[in-house]
Design a protein around this motif. Structure first.
Motif, short mmCIF file in Angstrom:
data_model
loop_
_atom_site.label_atom_id
_atom_site.label_comp_id
_atom_site.label_asym_id
_atom_site.label_seq_id
_atom_site.Cartn_x
_atom_site.Cartn_y
_atom_site.Cartn_z
N HIS A 31 0.87 -1.16 0.00
CA HIS A 31 0.00 0.00 0.00
C HIS A 31 0.91 1.22 0.00
O HIS A 31 1.90 1.26 0.75
N VAL A 32 0.62 2.22 -0.83
CA VAL A 32 1.42 3.44 -0.87
C VAL A 32 0.67 4.53 -0.12
O VAL A 32 -0.46 4.89 -0.47
N LEU A 33 1.31 5.06 0.94
CA LEU A 33 0.66 5.98 1.86
C LEU A 33 1.46 7.27 2.01
O LEU A 33 2.67 7.29 1.81
N GLY A 34 0.75 8.33 2.40
CA GLY A 34 1.41 9.56 2.83
C GLY A 34 2.22 10.28 1.79
O GLY A 34 3.16 11.02 2.13
N GLU A 35 1.91 10.11 0.51
CA GLU A 35 2.69 10.77 -0.54
C GLU A 35 2.59 12.28 -0.39
O GLU A 35 1.50 12.84 -0.33
N ARG A 36 3.76 12.93 -0.36
CA ARG A 36 3.77 14.39 -0.20
C ARG A 36 5.15 14.95 -0.45
O ARG A 36 6.15 14.21 -0.44
N LEU A 37 5.22 16.25 -0.63
CA LEU A 37 6.48 16.98 -0.58
C LEU A 37 6.59 17.50 0.85
O LEU A 37 5.72 18.23 1.33
N ILE A 38 7.63 17.10 1.56
CA ILE A 38 7.78 17.50 2.96
C ILE A 38 7.95 19.01 3.03
O ILE A 38 8.83 19.57 2.36
N PRO A 39 7.12 19.71 3.79
CA PRO A 39 7.15 21.19 3.85
C PRO A 39 8.54 21.73 4.16
O PRO A 39 9.26 21.20 5.02
N GLY A 40 8.93 22.78 3.44
CA GLY A 40 10.21 23.42 3.66
C GLY A 40 11.40 22.70 3.05
O GLY A 40 12.55 23.09 3.27
N THR A 41 11.13 21.64 2.28
CA THR A 41 12.20 20.86 1.66
C THR A 41 11.83 20.55 0.21
O THR A 41 10.73 20.85 -0.24
N SER A 42 12.75 19.90 -0.47
CA SER A 42 12.49 19.38 -1.82
C SER A 42 12.46 17.86 -1.81
O SER A 42 12.77 17.21 -2.80
N THR A 43 12.09 17.29 -0.66
CA THR A 43 12.06 15.84 -0.48
C THR A 43 10.66 15.29 -0.69
O THR A 43 9.72 15.71 0.00
N SER A 44 10.52 14.38 -1.64
CA SER A 44 9.25 13.68 -1.87
C SER A 44 9.23 12.43 -1.00
O SER A 44 10.16 11.62 -1.04
N TYR A 45 8.17 12.28 -0.25
CA TYR A 45 8.08 11.24 0.79
C TYR A 45 6.93 10.30 0.48
O TYR A 45 5.84 10.72 0.10
N ARG A 46 7.22 8.99 0.61
CA ARG A 46 6.18 7.97 0.43
C ARG A 46 6.43 6.84 1.42
O ARG A 46 7.57 6.44 1.63
N VAL A 47 5.36 6.31 1.96
CA VAL A 47 5.45 5.13 2.82
C VAL A 47 4.93 3.93 2.04
O VAL A 47 3.81 3.96 1.51
N TYR A 48 5.76 2.88 1.96
CA TYR A 48 5.36 1.64 1.28
C TYR A 48 5.12 0.60 2.36
O TYR A 48 6.05 0.07 2.96
N TRP A 49 3.83 0.36 2.60
CA TRP A 49 3.40 -0.51 3.70
C TRP A 49 3.16 -1.91 3.16
O TRP A 49 2.29 -2.13 2.32
N LEU A 50 3.95 -2.86 3.63
CA LEU A 50 3.86 -4.22 3.12
C LEU A 50 2.48 -4.82 3.38
O LEU A 50 1.96 -4.77 4.49
N MET A 51 1.93 -5.41 2.34
CA MET A 51 0.59 -5.97 2.44
C MET A 51 0.57 -7.30 3.17
O MET A 51 1.58 -8.01 3.26
N THR A 52 -0.59 -7.64 3.67
CA THR A 52 -0.90 -8.95 4.24
C THR A 52 -2.03 -9.55 3.41
O THR A 52 -2.95 -8.84 3.02
N ASP A 53 -1.94 -10.85 3.13
CA ASP A 53 -3.00 -11.44 2.32
C ASP A 53 -4.24 -11.72 3.17
O ASP A 53 -4.25 -11.52 4.40
N ALA A 54 -5.29 -12.20 2.51
CA ALA A 54 -6.58 -12.38 3.19
C ALA A 54 -6.53 -13.45 4.28
O ALA A 54 -7.42 -13.52 5.13
#
Length: 313
Positions: free
Chosen positions: A29-52
């Motif tokens: 799951h890709v979460l929290g995509e953003r440009l971190i305020p005051g920086t030029s850093t693009s941030y993403r959280v890649y949350w490992l999935m769990t199956d059913a």
């Protein structure tokens, strides 16, 4: 350089990326995509999935990145030649030999065996379509060419004619704060260098070992790494960072959607973003464009052990 030339170069370079975004999304799951305020850093959280059934996908992820070691370790020209010979002779023997050779390179290079560099390679190429332009693993095993630089070198041609070169660094640690600190410790000197200091060797290696297949594209790109060429002024250094770390495995149950997951772990996503922003600002690399991948995992050790088993460590 004309607009048509830039566009053609962009298409040629972007077309070298391997993998598909759908493959990434089969694990994360890709979460929290953003440009971190005051920086030029693009941030993403890649949350490992769990199956059913409640099984996390750590071992499946380890296998997936293992299957990418040929692309990571082998110049494109050799891969193309293996495919040509297999098509000519029948079977897949030549490509299978490359896979075995890549596995041995990991062992001979005294690599950590954690797979972090492969995860970063996977996400940059399959997710962001930023291809690797220097195949470093064969150089690491050459005793005449010691190399201890960044984990990967990727690049993208921009619409304004600049070439963005991404120094890549990955860390897989149990503790998230230690992973972030170690990652920035490693990549900061490369991001602050003007190309005449610590990064000079890697820039020279890129120039002399461009892995792009297309001769015309190689001749075009090499000028960005030549000190007395006008294009050298259009070389823009960027960063690509990946940190994997232990997260409470009980927080990795099955979720139907990323929004449902964010409702549960939103505070942690914000906290990691703040930690990255503080480090980037304190190290005075806030104006450098950085792609930052944050991977909370049920167990870094589990991923490391499975990958080491696959490569025979």
């Amino acid at each position: 350089m004309s607009v048509d030339q830039v566009t053609t170069g962009q298409d040629d370079l972007d077309g070298l990326s391997r993998g598909a975004q759908s493959q990434v999304r089969s694990f994360f799951h890709v979460l929290g995509e953003r440009l971190i305020p005051g920086t030029s850093t693009s941030y993403r959280v890649y949350w490992l999935m769990t199956d059913a059934n409640g099984n996390d996908r750590t071992n499946a992820l380890a296998r997936h990145i293992y299957y990418r070691i040929t692309d990571y370790c082998t110049p494109r020209s050799r891969i193309d030649e293996a495919h040509r010979l297999d098509a000519l002779e029948g079977g897949n023997m030549h490509f299978s030999q490359l896979q075995d050779e890549a596995r041995r390179l990991f062992l001979d290079a005294d690599a950590s065996g954690e797979g972090g560099e492969l995860l970063l390679f996977f996400l940059l190429e399959a997710e962001l379509r930023i291809p690797q332009i220097l195949c470093k693993m064969p150089l690491k095993t050459n005793s005449q060419m010691p190399i201890h630089g960044v984990d990967g070198v990727h690049a993208s041609l921009l619409e304004d004619g600049k070439l963005a070169v991404y120094w890549g660094e990955s860390k897989l640690y149990k503790d998230v704060q230690s992973a972030m600190t170690s990652c920035f410790d490693s990549i900061e000197p490369f991001l602050l260098d003007d190309g005449t200091g610590i990064a000079h060797r890697d820039l020279t290696l890129v120039r002399d070992n461009l892995d792009v297949k297309n001769r015309d594209l190689a001749l075009k790109l090499v000028r960005y790494f030549t000190d007395d060429a006008p294009e050298r002024n259009l070389l823009e250094i960027r960063g690509a960072c990946l940190v994997g770390f232990d997260n409470d495995p009980h927080e990795h149950p099955f979720f139907n959607s990323p929004s449902e997951l964010v409702d549960t772990v939103g505070a942690r996503i914000e906290g990691w973003s703040s930690s990255i922003g503080t480090r980037v600002t304190n190290r005075k690399i806030d104006t450098v464009e950085i792609e930052f991948f944050c991977l909370p995992l049920p167990s870094v050790k589990k991923l490391r052990d499975e990958f080491k088993t696959l490569i025979g460590m």
